[in-house]
Design an enzyme around this catalytic site. Structure first.
Site, PDB file in Angstrom:
ATOM      1  N   HIS A 222      14.638   5.684  68.618  1.00 31.24           N
ATOM      2  CA  HIS A 222      15.609   5.094  67.593  1.00 31.24           C
ATOM      3  C   HIS A 222      15.789   6.195  66.816  1.00 31.24           C
ATOM      4  O   HIS A 222      16.516   7.088  66.883  1.00 31.24           O
ATOM      5  CB  HIS A 222      14.451   4.202  67.320  1.00 31.24           C
ATOM      6  CG  HIS A 222      14.819   3.148  66.129  1.00 31.24           C
ATOM      7  ND1 HIS A 222      16.213   3.118  65.709  1.00 31.24           N
ATOM      8  CD2 HIS A 222      14.170   2.241  65.151  1.00 31.24           C
ATOM      9  CE1 HIS A 222      16.451   2.190  64.801  1.00 31.24           C
ATOM     10  NE2 HIS A 222      15.323   1.654  64.404  1.00 31.24           N
ATOM     11  N   HIS A 261      24.067   3.491  73.428  1.00 28.57           N
ATOM     12  CA  HIS A 261      23.603   2.511  72.567  1.00 28.57           C
ATOM     13  C   HIS A 261      23.573   1.165  73.152  1.00 28.57           C
ATOM     14  O   HIS A 261      24.301   0.990  73.986  1.00 28.57           O
ATOM     15  CB  HIS A 261      24.653   2.552  71.364  1.00 28.57           C
ATOM     16  CG  HIS A 261      23.968   1.683  70.235  1.00 28.57           C
ATOM     17  ND1 HIS A 261      24.079   0.601  69.913  1.00 28.57           N
ATOM     18  CD2 HIS A 261      23.372   2.618  69.115  1.00 28.57           C
ATOM     19  CE1 HIS A 261      23.294   0.384  68.587  1.00 28.57           C
ATOM     20  NE2 HIS A 261      23.192   1.548  67.976  1.00 28.57           N
ATOM     21  N   ASP A 312      23.256   9.336  65.708  1.00 30.46           N
ATOM     22  CA  ASP A 312      22.355  10.256  65.692  1.00 30.46           C
ATOM     23  C   ASP A 312      22.968  11.602  66.061  1.00 30.46           C
ATOM     24  O   ASP A 312      22.283  12.874  65.789  1.00 30.46           O
ATOM     25  CB  ASP A 312      20.959  10.072  66.394  1.00 30.46           C
ATOM     26  CG  ASP A 312      19.953   9.246  65.637  1.00 30.46           C
ATOM     27  OD1 ASP A 312      20.127   9.161  64.310  1.00 30.46           O
ATOM     28  OD2 ASP A 312      19.213   8.477  66.328  1.00 30.46           O
TER      29      ASP A 312
END
Ligand code: ACO
Length: 376
Positions: A222, A261, A312
């Site tokens: 995460h 994702h 990210d």
């Protein structure tokens, strides 16, 4: 008793609740906060406006915005006993652990803010204002930087840079951080927001919900992925090595951090925006090393695995160009996502139903009980 439905591992595609806060169109690569496209918000808005939008469901008027900015400024001061506790923590703990424990400890000094219900909006603003102070208090001590001042006069983005780096950011840097905060502020029922809502659904308080969320964000699948992306870039070192490093990892069935994702089937729109900011900041600083490595990485991973970047992938490069150490990347994510967590907790309190799914039991039944003295 009805048979439980088929197990959806990781609750994939399970619709758990109704929400007005955030919409993701995973096929079109669109992200919407309370009706507004993230691209418009990232181009024209500020983190303060977005936090207001998430909490109240509408963009603030000029007066409401200036009131919220003043509130953030006033709420940045930490209680003295919490400052002492942060100063007593070992300097080598991970800042996410420090943050989780400090959010939990803060609740002990703010009993009025911890009552669940509509009044939790005060706690939402307090937590959003104060997270950079907690991080700054810890990071400055471990780096021997001068003591933190509250700085009620500056934006949340500028305060975050001041708190962590003890310097005034340039206009470009402030805007880069503001955009990063906007992009990370909410993301529907991601794991940490779900954790916050599960906690709130027991009628527990906002601070407990945010403590659950910080602990959940920490994981490398995460929020912790951005820190691992920078480790990967350092391992790759130079563009020509990208192909080999990626192939070696894929052969070993390792995950490439910053890619893939659960919801997006195309590029994460937040990655598209942050890629541009990584380039702009890199150009301004005359250092495109990370940007060029990331472009090479994207192309190899897409060719080899068909995976697209997620948020990210580029956030770490943006923060590194500002001089932020990697173990503060995920805490900065938390300092933004706290706006979304708290908005979801407030929504949960308005239409509360205990979140309690069920499990398909695959263990044994009817085992004969053997007294302890007769067991092997
Ligand atoms: N690297 C290599 N392979 C990957 C990656 C990746 N980053 N992501 C998915 N895959 C592969 C899996 O190995 C799997 O392949 P298989 O079917 O051959 O076994 C397939 O794609 C599906 O993967 P799942 O894990 O089932 O997909 P899920 O929806 O659970 O994964 C996740 C989503 C956890 C984000 C995953 O893509 C991942 O681990 N990415 C790396 C970590 C990361 O960047 N996390 C940040 C996400 S964004 C955020 O939280 C802010």
């Amino acid at each position: 008793m009805p048979e439980p439905a088929e197990v959806q591992r990781g609750l994939q595609d399970v619709v758990a609740l109704e929400s007005r806060i955030c919409f993701i169109d995973g096929r079109q690569g669109r992200l919407i906060y309370q009706g507004y496209d993230i691209r418009d918000l990232a181009a024209r808005s500020t983190f303060e406006e977005v936090a207001y939008l998430l909490w109240y469901g509408r963009l603030p008027s000029a007066a409401q915005l200036s009131d919220l900015r003043a509130r953030f400024g006033a709420l940045r001061v930490l209680p003295g006993p919490l400052v002492q506790r942060i100063d007593q923590m070992p300097a080598d703990v991970h800042p996410m652990d420090l943050l989780r424990t400090s959010v939990s400890a803060l609740a002990l000094f703010e009993p009025d803010e911890t009552k669940p219900g509509a009044s939790s909006i005060g706690g939402a603003q307090r937590l959003t204002a104060v997270l950079p102070s907690i991080l700054g208090q810890f990071h400055r001590r471990r780096k021997g930087l001068p003591a933190l001042r509250a700085r009620p006069d500056i934006s949340q983005a500028a305060y975050l840079v001041y708190a962590l780096l003890d310097r005034e950011p340039t206009e470009l840097e402030t805007r880069a951080v503001d955009v990063a905060l906007i992009l990370h502020a909410d993301h529907e029922l991601n794991a940490s927001t779900f954790a916050a809502r599960v906690t709130a659904s027991t009628l527990s308080d906002l601070y407990s919900a945010v403590t659950s969320a910080v602990g959940t964000l920490k994981g490398p699948l995460h929020g912790g992925a951005n820190e691992r992306v920078m480790e990967l870039l350092d391992e790759i070192g130079s563009v020509p090595r990208t192909e080999q490093v990626v192939r070696d990892k894929l052969v070993r069935h390792e995950r490439i951090m910053g890619f893939g994702h659960r919801v997006y089937k195309v590029e994460d729109p937040r990655a598209t925006i942050l890629r541009e900011w990584a380039r702009k900041l890199g150009e301004a600083k005359g250092d495109l090393h990370y940007y060029e490595l990331l472009r090479a990485l994207e192309s190899v991973v897409h060719r080899e695995k068909g995976l697209y970047p997620n948020v990210d992938l580029y956030s770490g490069a943006v923060y590194s160009l500002l001089g932020v150490p990697p173990d503060l990347f995920t805490p900065i994510f938390a300092a933004s996502r706290v706006a979304g967590w708290t908005a979801h907790v407030l929504e949960e309190y308005q239409d509360l139903r205990l979140i309690r799914p069920t499990a398909k039991y695959v263990g044994a039944v009817d085992l004969p009980y053997v007294p302890v003295g007769e067991r092997n």
